[in-house]
Each structure stands twice: as structure tokens, then as C-alpha cells.
Design a protein around this motif. Structure first.
Motif, PDB file in Angstrom:
ATOM      1  N   CYS A 146       0.798  -1.234   0.000  1.00 15.85           N
ATOM      2  CA  CYS A 146       0.000   0.000   0.000  1.00 15.85           C
ATOM      3  C   CYS A 146       0.827   1.279   0.000  1.00 15.85           C
ATOM      4  O   CYS A 146       0.284   2.355  -0.284  1.00 15.85           O
ATOM      5  N   GLU A 147       2.103   1.217   0.327  1.00 19.76           N
ATOM      6  CA  GLU A 147       2.844   2.421   0.691  1.00 19.76           C
ATOM      7  C   GLU A 147       2.862   3.512  -0.382  1.00 19.76           C
ATOM      8  O   GLU A 147       2.793   4.704  -0.067  1.00 19.76           O
ATOM      9  N   HIS A 148       2.906   3.139  -1.647  1.00 19.15           N
ATOM     10  CA  HIS A 148       3.021   4.172  -2.693  1.00 19.15           C
ATOM     11  C   HIS A 148       1.691   4.885  -2.955  1.00 19.15           C
ATOM     12  O   HIS A 148       1.654   5.858  -3.709  1.00 19.15           O
ATOM     13  N   LEU A 149       0.623   4.420  -2.334  1.00 18.24           N
ATOM     14  CA  LEU A 149      -0.690   5.040  -2.534  1.00 18.24           C
ATOM     15  C   LEU A 149      -1.124   5.895  -1.340  1.00 18.24           C
ATOM     16  O   LEU A 149      -2.225   6.441  -1.344  1.00 18.24           O
ATOM     17  N   LEU A 150      -0.269   5.992  -0.355  1.00 16.76           N
ATOM     18  CA  LEU A 150      -0.588   6.793   0.828  1.00 16.76           C
ATOM     19  C   LEU A 150      -0.303   8.269   0.561  1.00 16.76           C
ATOM     20  O   LEU A 150       0.566   8.604  -0.245  1.00 16.76           O
ATOM     21  N   PRO A 151      -1.065   9.173   1.215  1.00 17.14           N
ATOM     22  CA  PRO A 151      -2.106   8.922   2.227  1.00 17.14           C
ATOM     23  C   PRO A 151      -3.506   8.761   1.643  1.00 17.14           C
ATOM     24  O   PRO A 151      -4.442   8.492   2.377  1.00 17.14           O
ATOM     25  N   ALA A 152      -3.655   8.956   0.318  1.00 15.32           N
ATOM     26  CA  ALA A 152      -5.000   8.980  -0.270  1.00 15.32           C
ATOM     27  C   ALA A 152      -5.730   7.657  -0.096  1.00 15.32           C
ATOM     28  O   ALA A 152      -6.963   7.624  -0.019  1.00 15.32           O
ATOM     29  N   LEU A 153      -4.993   6.538  -0.026  1.00 16.75           N
ATOM     30  CA  LEU A 153      -5.641   5.231   0.101  1.00 16.75           C
ATOM     31  C   LEU A 153      -6.482   5.143   1.370  1.00 16.75           C
ATOM     32  O   LEU A 153      -7.487   4.435   1.404  1.00 16.75           O
ATOM     33  N   GLY A 154      -6.067   5.861   2.404  1.00 10.70           N
ATOM     34  CA  GLY A 154      -6.807   5.810   3.662  1.00 10.70           C
ATOM     35  C   GLY A 154      -8.263   6.191   3.502  1.00 10.70           C
ATOM     36  O   GLY A 154      -9.143   5.625   4.165  1.00 10.70           O
ATOM     37  N   ALA A 155      -8.545   7.153   2.621  1.00 14.92           N
ATOM     38  CA  ALA A 155      -9.928   7.585   2.415  1.00 14.92           C
ATOM     39  C   ALA A 155     -10.764   6.468   1.795  1.00 14.92           C
ATOM     40  O   ALA A 155     -11.953   6.312   2.115  1.00 14.92           O
ATOM     41  N   VAL A 156     -10.166   5.671   0.904  1.00 12.31           N
ATOM     42  CA  VAL A 156     -10.881   4.547   0.290  1.00 12.31           C
ATOM     43  C   VAL A 156     -11.212   3.505   1.361  1.00 12.31           C
ATOM     44  O   VAL A 156     -12.337   2.990   1.433  1.00 12.31           O
ATOM     45  N   VAL A 157     -10.238   3.182   2.197  1.00 13.21           N
ATOM     46  CA  VAL A 157     -10.456   2.194   3.245  1.00 13.21           C
ATOM     47  C   VAL A 157     -11.507   2.688   4.233  1.00 13.21           C
ATOM     48  O   VAL A 157     -12.391   1.926   4.657  1.00 13.21           O
ATOM     49  N   ASP A 158     -11.438   3.968   4.605  1.00 15.21           N
ATOM     50  CA  ASP A 158     -12.450   4.519   5.507  1.00 15.21           C
ATOM     51  C   ASP A 158     -13.846   4.399   4.915  1.00 15.21           C
ATOM     52  O   ASP A 158     -14.812   4.072   5.609  1.00 15.21           O
TER      53      ASP A 158
ATOM     54  N   ILE B 131     -10.235  -5.311   7.123  1.00 16.43           N
ATOM     55  CA  ILE B 131      -9.168  -4.964   6.187  1.00 16.43           C
ATOM     56  C   ILE B 131      -7.841  -5.343   6.833  1.00 16.43           C
ATOM     57  O   ILE B 131      -7.548  -4.950   7.971  1.00 16.43           O
ATOM     58  N   LEU B 132      -7.026  -6.106   6.107  1.00 13.63           N
ATOM     59  CA  LEU B 132      -5.669  -6.431   6.530  1.00 13.63           C
ATOM     60  C   LEU B 132      -4.731  -5.884   5.464  1.00 13.63           C
ATOM     61  O   LEU B 132      -4.766  -6.323   4.308  1.00 13.63           O
ATOM     62  N   ALA B 133      -3.908  -4.905   5.833  1.00 15.20           N
ATOM     63  CA  ALA B 133      -3.048  -4.222   4.867  1.00 15.20           C
ATOM     64  C   ALA B 133      -1.581  -4.477   5.176  1.00 15.20           C
ATOM     65  O   ALA B 133      -1.210  -4.720   6.338  1.00 15.20           O
ATOM     66  N   THR B 134      -0.759  -4.430   4.131  1.00 11.78           N
ATOM     67  CA  THR B 134       0.689  -4.449   4.321  1.00 11.78           C
ATOM     68  C   THR B 134       1.246  -3.159   3.743  1.00 11.78           C
ATOM     69  O   THR B 134       0.895  -2.748   2.641  1.00 11.78           O
ATOM     70  N   SER B 135       2.122  -2.515   4.512  1.00  7.57           N
ATOM     71  CA  SER B 135       2.642  -1.212   4.094  1.00  7.57           C
ATOM     72  C   SER B 135       3.880  -0.884   4.906  1.00  7.57           C
ATOM     73  O   SER B 135       4.033  -1.346   6.044  1.00  7.57           O
ATOM     74  N   ARG B 136       4.750  -0.087   4.332  1.00 11.54           N
ATOM     75  CA  ARG B 136       5.921   0.366   5.093  1.00 11.54           C
ATOM     76  C   ARG B 136       5.571   1.537   6.003  1.00 11.54           C
ATOM     77  O   ARG B 136       6.395   1.968   6.798  1.00 11.54           O
ATOM     78  N   ALA B 137       4.371   2.059   5.848  1.00 14.18           N
ATOM     79  CA  ALA B 137       3.891   3.134   6.721  1.00 14.18           C
ATOM     80  C   ALA B 137       2.422   2.862   7.025  1.00 14.18           C
ATOM     81  O   ALA B 137       1.743   2.124   6.311  1.00 14.18           O
ATOM     82  N   THR B 138       1.915   3.470   8.073  1.00 12.59           N
ATOM     83  CA  THR B 138       0.528   3.243   8.446  1.00 12.59           C
ATOM     84  C   THR B 138      -0.420   3.880   7.442  1.00 12.59           C
ATOM     85  O   THR B 138      -0.082   4.869   6.776  1.00 12.59           O
ATOM     86  N   LEU B 139      -1.639   3.315   7.338  1.00 16.55           N
ATOM     87  CA  LEU B 139      -2.636   3.860   6.416  1.00 16.55           C
ATOM     88  C   LEU B 139      -3.276   5.132   6.972  1.00 16.55           C
ATOM     89  O   LEU B 139      -3.827   5.917   6.215  1.00 16.55           O
ATOM     90  N   ARG B 140      -3.237   5.292   8.284  1.00 16.16           N
ATOM     91  CA  ARG B 140      -3.844   6.437   8.960  1.00 16.16           C
ATOM     92  C   ARG B 140      -5.354   6.492   8.736  1.00 16.16           C
ATOM     93  O   ARG B 140      -5.923   7.561   8.492  1.00 16.16           O
ATOM     94  N   VAL B 141      -5.986   5.338   8.799  1.00 12.71           N
ATOM     95  CA  VAL B 141      -7.442   5.297   8.768  1.00 12.71           C
ATOM     96  C   VAL B 141      -7.931   5.346  10.204  1.00 12.71           C
ATOM     97  O   VAL B 141      -7.178   5.090  11.156  1.00 12.71           O
ATOM     98  N   ARG B 142      -9.191   5.666  10.361  1.00 13.92           N
ATOM     99  CA  ARG B 142      -9.745   5.759  11.709  1.00 13.92           C
ATOM    100  C   ARG B 142      -9.731   4.387  12.388  1.00 13.92           C
ATOM    101  O   ARG B 142     -10.068   3.382  11.776  1.00 13.92           O
ATOM    102  N   ASP B 143      -9.326   4.370  13.644  1.00 12.89           N
ATOM    103  CA  ASP B 143      -9.316   3.142  14.447  1.00 12.89           C
ATOM    104  C   ASP B 143      -8.453   2.043  13.834  1.00 12.89           C
ATOM    105  O   ASP B 143      -8.793   0.861  13.877  1.00 12.89           O
TER     106      ASP B 143
END
Length: 798
Positions: A136-148, A159-171
């Protein structure tokens, strides 16, 4: 990607619902044995199943095994998810706007007359499923809005994600994936060393390339040193172990030391990333010049490649070049993964390795030539015999579908490089796949972009407008289709292009038919006929006859309809076309209306077989509904119930909502079948069909037998998820969607979707019927439930 379906029933195991009914999944098969990570698997599994946060993100540096861990967790919870576990690899997704398409493809959804993200949200809102989002990392931070957006509407979604950084979605729950634990440098006990996961991984991978390799007192010190130098990073250890085919552990260790790989840290993050980079530098340095050149050039591929594609790109388009020896060396060094695709080999790179190779390509002067060779290969692959939407074979579609991501990457290159002919050629070649397999919005986006790169008075511009008219018609945007077709007609007419002009008149006719104006549709086709007589061919005449037959059928003129449809059938038997299946199905409907039951049965079955072969899922669903109506009139209510349930489930599973008239007709058909059967027979027959895949429907529909009355659970028991049973109980209490939403703290729209899905699973058409069903269900001691006194709320997986 292939989807699997399993049948079974729901049984309680502890506090978890063990669900094996109607399960679909897209998890890739395990290729190697999992080494270690059992503690991590259980910890992440516990968070997913019983934690109060429904998004879990596995973080860590490249090579730490995030994807491997995510897949193992997904496999462990797959059977607990009523709607399965789904894997979405985002590595090849270029931007966040393309994420919904990638997810829809993985889930097997069909594009519709609305944005894909909206369709995804609606599709997943009422489902108990796990979605694995990888890389997921190259799509951050915009991907978080899709997951939310997905989680906001899907109370039972995980949702189970793999990323070098957090998605920063709620909860969001973040789980760092650390490298393997390492043994101290002074441990000499081989048995004790074998208990460390890093050592186990090295030994297993080394043994795979050197059958004589063993962990002994002689080899153990070097193996320990290698694993420590590589900080216990699994991918780095695998790369080093792959070299044991040519080097001893001591030689590998000395070369790592000479390269400057010093190790000495267990901390995740930047140090681990530097270690992984150094390990890749070392593996790269072991390659000869030919293999290094091929390695960087192969990074242009998206989602894997064939040997033929590797030869074309590896030689930058030179004819007759062979890359097999260099490719074999890359596979031997674990820099490229080889997989079997039937009788053919297919290759890919793991994400960290591909990123590394891409950096080398970018630093060379070969990025442009390699990308151009990649694009020219795929424009060739999609060109012949894959000529147009009308004339292609199922295997042509399958071949192009397998390379869809590569073709889209080629379009992106041609767009960035400004190579207009290449870009247009790729778009035109993909039109058949997009049309038949349902990538409708993707096609419209690409065609609208193509309008801006073609001259207004050019033939190509008119062709693009004509294709837009076709896709707008399929999407039900009839006014937009009519506008594009009329503009294109004017331009084709000015050029004297009779076939183009006739085709645009046909699109205007299809728009009229879509509005139910069949007389106007026939008039448009009559205007086109003289031009077709001048410029038409067998294929265009086949389409003309099929469309006119459809319009006559819409008007109720059965004799005229069958005359035109039979002529279309004759022509399609000479020219392969996906539309032949629709023609056969329409002939089956005509035969049904004329009381020719045997002929109708044969034609509908032939149509369904043809449509399934081409992957025309939505058209196939309509054919299943027609077969159900035939079964009703044959007096086979159980067969009809199973087919109607299957069609309902398939529409739900593909997010392919029918038109309002189609939904009204389907509801009437269901009521008609229910009234003709004893309740127990109807429910058993409905349960037999509600979870069928299209392949299973095809097997059943062509078997000429009634639905089984045993062997599957009644929809009154295990077809509903725990959340659906909860909502059904609240409906039985007389609560409105708004009241249920307030009680469960979810959106009213989500409740609406749940209720619609409950109706489909139970074979009901009204809330009153849901209430009747609920009150008829016995509780565990055999008495009717007292829902008003004890209504569970807030339960998800329990």
C-alpha cells in the motif's frame, strides 16, 4: 483471478461462527512452507477476529515478510468469513483512482452504470469478509480515504493491509513485523541453533538448491554470521541462501563482509531497509553483465510476464534473441520467481526486488527503450487474431485478460511519452476485453481521453465517439450515447464512410431500444440497411439481424423476431463472436413464448454455455433467469427456485444490479414459484442455488434435473451471517431501517443493503415475509424465539 466456491453449513466452534457456506476467495496458493511466525499469525488473527478495530496494518521494512504473514493470517480466518477472504495486490496500481478497479477485479465484480468505488462500497456493506490490501505504501495517504469509505459502510468488513507506513485510517491497529529473532554469535549447539527461525529459513532454502546442504558444526558458524549480517530479514536470507548452489556458507559470509553488509541491528525501519538494500546489492553483484542487464529491463513489467515477453523486452525488441540462460540465472538467484501457468511458465519479481531493479533501470539509459519494447510487445499481443469485439475467441480474451495490467502500463508509458499512435492502438485493442468482461468505466475514461489527442475532423476521432456511444448504451446512459452517435454519424457521412455511418445509426437505434422505443430503433436500423448492403460484411450483418430480432421481440412480433434471430445465428456460426450466446438466448425466449419447450431448453443452455466461455457474466445471469422462467412453465418449481436463487446470488456477488423492470419481474417470478411449492421444498431448493458460482449454475442448468432437496442447509438456518440474523430479528420486531440503524449504530443505507440481501438469501420479497420466517425459527431448545425479550446487538463475528 480464479474464484473458488465451497459448500457446507455454519457450526459453532467456541465463540466463533465457523462458516463454510457459499465461500468465495481469491487468496493465492501457498508456494513454500511457512517458516516460523506462528506467534505473529495468532496475534494478528486475534486482532482481526476479536479486536475492536477492523483495519489491521502490518508495517515493516522491505523484505520482512509482511505479505507472507498477511496471507497466512488470511488463510487461517478464511473459513470464518461468511463471504470469504480476498487478496488485492496494489503493487501495479499506479494511483489511488485505480484502486477501486483493482479491488473490483480481485472480487470478481462487474462494472456498472455508476462509479466503481460506489459499487464496491455497496457490494461490501452487507458482507462479512476479509480484504487483504498488499503493498500500500506508494498510494498513501489517499488510500486511507478509500479504506475509511469501505469500513464506514461495512460493519462486518475487515481490512488487513501491508505497508511500510501506516494507512492512517480511523481506528487502525498497527502491527509492526520485525525481522526474525537471531541466535547469539557464540552459540555452537547445532540443535539449539536449528530452533531459530532465521536459521531454519536459510537451511530450508539452501537445501532447495543444494540437496546435500546440512547444518553442521562446520557450516553453522558461517550460517549464523550470514543471518546476523542480514539482520534476520527473511527475503535477504533467502537471497543469500540461493547462492549455496555455487558458494559455501563461508564464501557467502566473506563476500557479504567484503560488500559491507555488517548487520548488528534488530530494530525495524531504516537500518533494516539499509540491510535489505545491501543484500540486494550483493546479489546483484554476483550476476554477470548479461543477467544484470536483463534484471533491470524486466522491471518494466506489471504483474508478471511470459518467456516471449521477456525475450522481447530483454533484447529491446530485437528479433530472435534468447534470454533463457540469463533468466535461468535470475531464477537461480531468487531474484525472479518462476510459476506454472498450465503448460507454460510465468515469471514475476517480489515487490522489494522489482523496486530495486527499477531504480537500476532508471539510472541507466535504457528506461525509454525498455518501456517502448514493453509497449510494442503488448500492442502486438492484443492485435491479432484479437481483431474486434465481434470476432474473437474465448482464448483470445483469456490471453489478453492475463496481460491486462501490462497493457495498462503500456498505455501509461505511451501517454507520458506522447506516442499517440501507440496509445490509440492499445486502447482500441483492449475494447473487446473491456466490452465483454465488463470494464465499462475504464473504457469510457480511456476513450474520453482519446478524444483529446485526435483531430476533430479525423477518422480516428469519429471512431472514438462511436465507441463511446456503444459503451454509454451498455451503461444505460442513452442520451449520452445518442449524442455521441449523432456527432460521429455526421463526421462519417462527410467522409463518405458508409460502414461508420451505418454503425452510428445502429447505436442510435440501440439507444432508442434502451428507452423502450422499439419502433424508433427499427427505423434507425432501416436507415442503416442500404449502407450495409454497400459496405457491410458477414459480421456486421450478423449484428444487424440480431438487433432487429431483439427489437421485434420487444414489440411482441415473434415470427419476425425468429426470422432475424435465426439468420443472425446462421451467420454467427460462421464467424466466432461472443454475441452469439445472446442471440441463442433470445431465440430461446422466443421459443418459450411460442410454447416450444424442448427447443427453448436447448437454446438457452447453448446460450449460457457460450456466454460463460467468453466470461460475459452479466449476460449469463439474464440467461439463467430466462431458464428459471422456462422451468416454472414446465411445472418444475424446485428447479426454477434453484435457478432464481442462483441468479439472485450471482447478481449480488457481481454487484450487477438489474434494471427496475428486471427487478420487478424477478420479484414476481419468485412469488410465483413460492406459491407453487410447499414451504420446505421451496426453501431447500432456494438454498441449493443461492451460493452457486456461475460454473456450478452452468452444470446444474444443463443437467436437466430438479434441485436437490437435501445436502445443503435450509436458508432458515445457516445461509444468513450473524449480523443478518440480528437484523432479521429487528425487522421481525417491526423496526424501520432508521430505527435499526440507530440501535446498531450503523448507517441506514447499510441496513437497507442487509435487508435486501436477507430477502435474496431467504427467497422472500417483503419485510413481512422476513418477520414470518423469523418467528417460525426454533431456538436451541425447540421453541420459537422471544426476540423482544432477548435481541442480541452489536455482535459481529460471535
Amino acid at each position: 483471478m480464479r474464484h473458488t466456491a465451497r459448500s457446507g453449513v455454519t457450526a459453532q466452534r467456541g465463540n466463533e461462527a465457523q462458516v463454510t457456506a457459499d465461500l468465495r476467495s481469491s487468496l493465492p496458493a501457498r508456494r513454500t512452507r511457512l517458516i516460523g511466525r506462528q506467534t505473529e499469525v495468532e496475534a494478528v488473527r486475534e486482532r482481526l477476529l476479536h479486536g475492536d478495530r477492523r483495519a489491521v496494518t502490518l508495517t515493516g521494512a522491505a523484505g520482512t515478510g509482511k505479505t507472507t504473514l498477511a496471507l497466512e493470517v488470511a488463510r487461517s480466518v478464511e473459513s470464518l468469513m461468511a463471504d470469504g477472504a480476498w487478496f488485492v495486490d496494489l503493487l501495479v496500481v499506479p494511483d489511488v483512482e485505480s484502486v477501486p478497479r483493482a479491488m473490483a477485479t480481485a472480487l470478481g465484480l462487474v462494472d456498472q452504470d455508476r462509479p466503481l468505488l460506489e459499487a464496491l462500497v455497496d457490494h461490501l456493506a452487507a458482507r462479512q469478509a476479509l480484504i487483504v490490501l498488499d503493498n500500500c505504501e506508494h498510494l498513501l495517504p489517499a488510500l486511507g480515504a478509500v479504506v475509511d469509505a469501505l469500513l464506514d459502510r461495512g460493519p462486518d468488513l475487515r481490512i488487513l493491509a501491508t505497508s511500510r507506513a501506516t494507512l492512517r485510517v480511523r481506528d487502525e491497529s498497527v502491527y509492526p513485523v520485525a525481522p526474525f529473532e537471531l541466535p547469539p554469535p557464540d552459540v555452537e549447539d547445532v540443535g539449539r541453533l536449528a530452533g531459530f527461525e532465521a536459521i531454519q529459513l536459510f537451511v530450508e532454502r539452501a537445501s532447495a538448491v543444494d540437496a546435500g546442504f546440512e547444518l553442521t558444526l562446520a557450516t553453522a558458524p558461517a550460517v549464523v554470521s550470514i543471518c546476523r549480517r542480514l539482520d534476520g530479514i527473511p527475503l535477504a536470507i533467502e537471497l543469500a541462501a540461493a547462492s549455496t548452489a555455487a558458494l559455501s556458507p563461508a564464501e557467502i559470509d566473506r563476500r557479504l563482509e567484503a560488500t559491507g553488509v555488517l548487520g548488528g541491528t534488530q530494530a525495524p525501519g531504516a537500518p533494516a531497509q539499509r540491510t535489505m538494500e545491501a543484500a540486494l546489492d550483493w546479489s546483484h553483484a554476483l550476476l554477470d553483465g548479461e543477467a544484470q542487464t536483463l534484471f533491470r529491463r524486466l522491471s518494466v513489467f506489471a504483474g508478471g510476464w511470459s518467456l516471449e515477453a521477456a525475450e522481447h523486452v530483454g533484447s529491446l525488441g530485437a528479433a530472435g534473441a534468447s534470454v533463457v540462460p540469463a533468466l535461468a540465472r535470475l531464477v537461480g538467484h531468487s531474484l525472479v520467481v518462476r510459476e506454472s501457468d498450465g503448460a507454460r511458465s510465468r515469471y514475476r519479481m517480489l515487490a522489494p526486488i522489482q523496486e530495486y531493479a527499477a531504480r537500476h533501470l532508471a539510472a541507466s539509459d535504457e528506461l525509454g527503450p525498455a518501456s517502448l519494447a514493453h509497449a510494442t510487445f503488448f500492442v502486438g499481443l492484443t492485435t491479432s487474431p484479437y481483431a474486434n469485439v465481434g470476432q474473437c475467441l474465448p482464448e483470445d480474451l483469456d490471453r489478453v485478460a492475463a496481460e491486462h495490467e501490462n497493457a495498462l502500463a503500456a498505455i501509461r508509458f505511451a501517454t507520458q511519452a506522447g506516442v499517440v499512435p501507440l496509445r490509440l492502438g492499445l486502447v482500441m485493442n483492449l475494447i473487446p476485453l473491456w466490452r465483454v468482461r465488463g470494464h465499462l468505466h475504464l473504457a469510457v475514461d480511456q476513450l474520453q481521453a482519446a478524444l483529446g489527442i485526435t483531430a476533430d475532423d479525423s477518422y480516428e476521432h469519429a471512431v472514438v465517439r462511436g465507441l463511446l456511444a456503444e459503451f454509454f448504451n451498455v451503461l444505460g446512459e442513452y442520451d449520452a450515447a445518442d449524442e455521441q452517435a449523432r456527432t460521429a454519424e455526421t463526421r462519417f457521412a462527410a467522409m463518405g464512410a458508409h460502414l461508420g455511418t451505418a454503425t452510428m445509426l445502429a447505436q442510435q437505434g440501440l439507444a432508442a431500444a434502451g428507452r423502450g422505443e422499439f419502433e424508433a430503433a427499427l427505423a434507425a436500423y432501416d436507415r442503416a440497411r442500404p449502407m450495409l448492403e454497400t459496405a457491410g460484411n458477414d459480421l456486421t450483418w450478423a449484428y444487424w439481424e440480431a438487433a432487429v430480432g431483439r427489437f421485434e421481440l420487444g414489440l411482441g412480433n415473434l415470427a419476425a423476431a425468429v426470422e432475424h434471430l435465426e439468420e443472425a445465428d446462421r451467420r454467427f456460426r460462421l464467424i466466432p463472436s461472443w454475441y452469439h450466446g445472446r442471440t441463442l438466448a433470445m431465440l430461446g425466449v422466443v421459443a418459450h413464448r411460442r410454447g416450444e419447450v424442448a427447443r427453448a431448453t436447448t437454446l438457452l443452455a447453448e446460450g449460457l454455455i457460450s456466454l460463460r466461455a467468453y466470461g460475459a457474466t452479466v449476460d449469463a445471469i439474464g440467461c439463467v433467469e430466462d431458464m428459471a422462467r422456462l422451468a416454472v412453465d414446465q411445472g418444475d418449481g424446485r428447479r426454477a427456485a434453484t435457478l432464481l436463487a442462483a441468479a439472485t446470488g450471482l447478481r449480488d456477488a457481481t454487484a450487477a444490479a438489474g434494471s427496475v423492470p428486471e427487478r420487478v419481474q424477478l420479484s414476481a417470478d419468485v412469488d410465483r414459484v413460492r406459491s407453487a411449492l410447499p414451504t420446505a421444498d421451496f426453501e431447500a431448493a432456494w438454498a441449493a442455488g443461492v451460493g452457486m458460482t456461475l460454473d456450478q449454475v452452468l452444470d446444474f442448468a444443463t443437467a436437466k434435473r430438479s434441485a436437490p432437496l437435501s445436502g445443503r442447509a435450509s436458508p432458515g438456518g445457516d445461509a444468513l451471517t450473524p449480523r443478518e440474523r440480528e437484523i432479521a430479528g429487528l425487522v421481525a420486531l417491526g423496526l424501520s431501517n432508521r430505527a435499526i440503524a440507530d440501535r446498531l449504530v450503523i448507517a441506514p443505507g447499510t441496513v437497507k443493503i442487509h435487508v435486501e440481501r436477507i430477502l435474496g438469501k431467504l427467497g422472500r420479497t417483503s419485510r413481512v415475509q422476513i418477520a414470518t420466517w423469523v418467528h417460525a425459527q426454533p431456538d436451541r431448545d425447540g421453541t420459537a424465539p422471544s426476540l423482544a425479550q432477548d435481541m442480541p446487538t452489536g455482535r459481529r463475528l460471535a
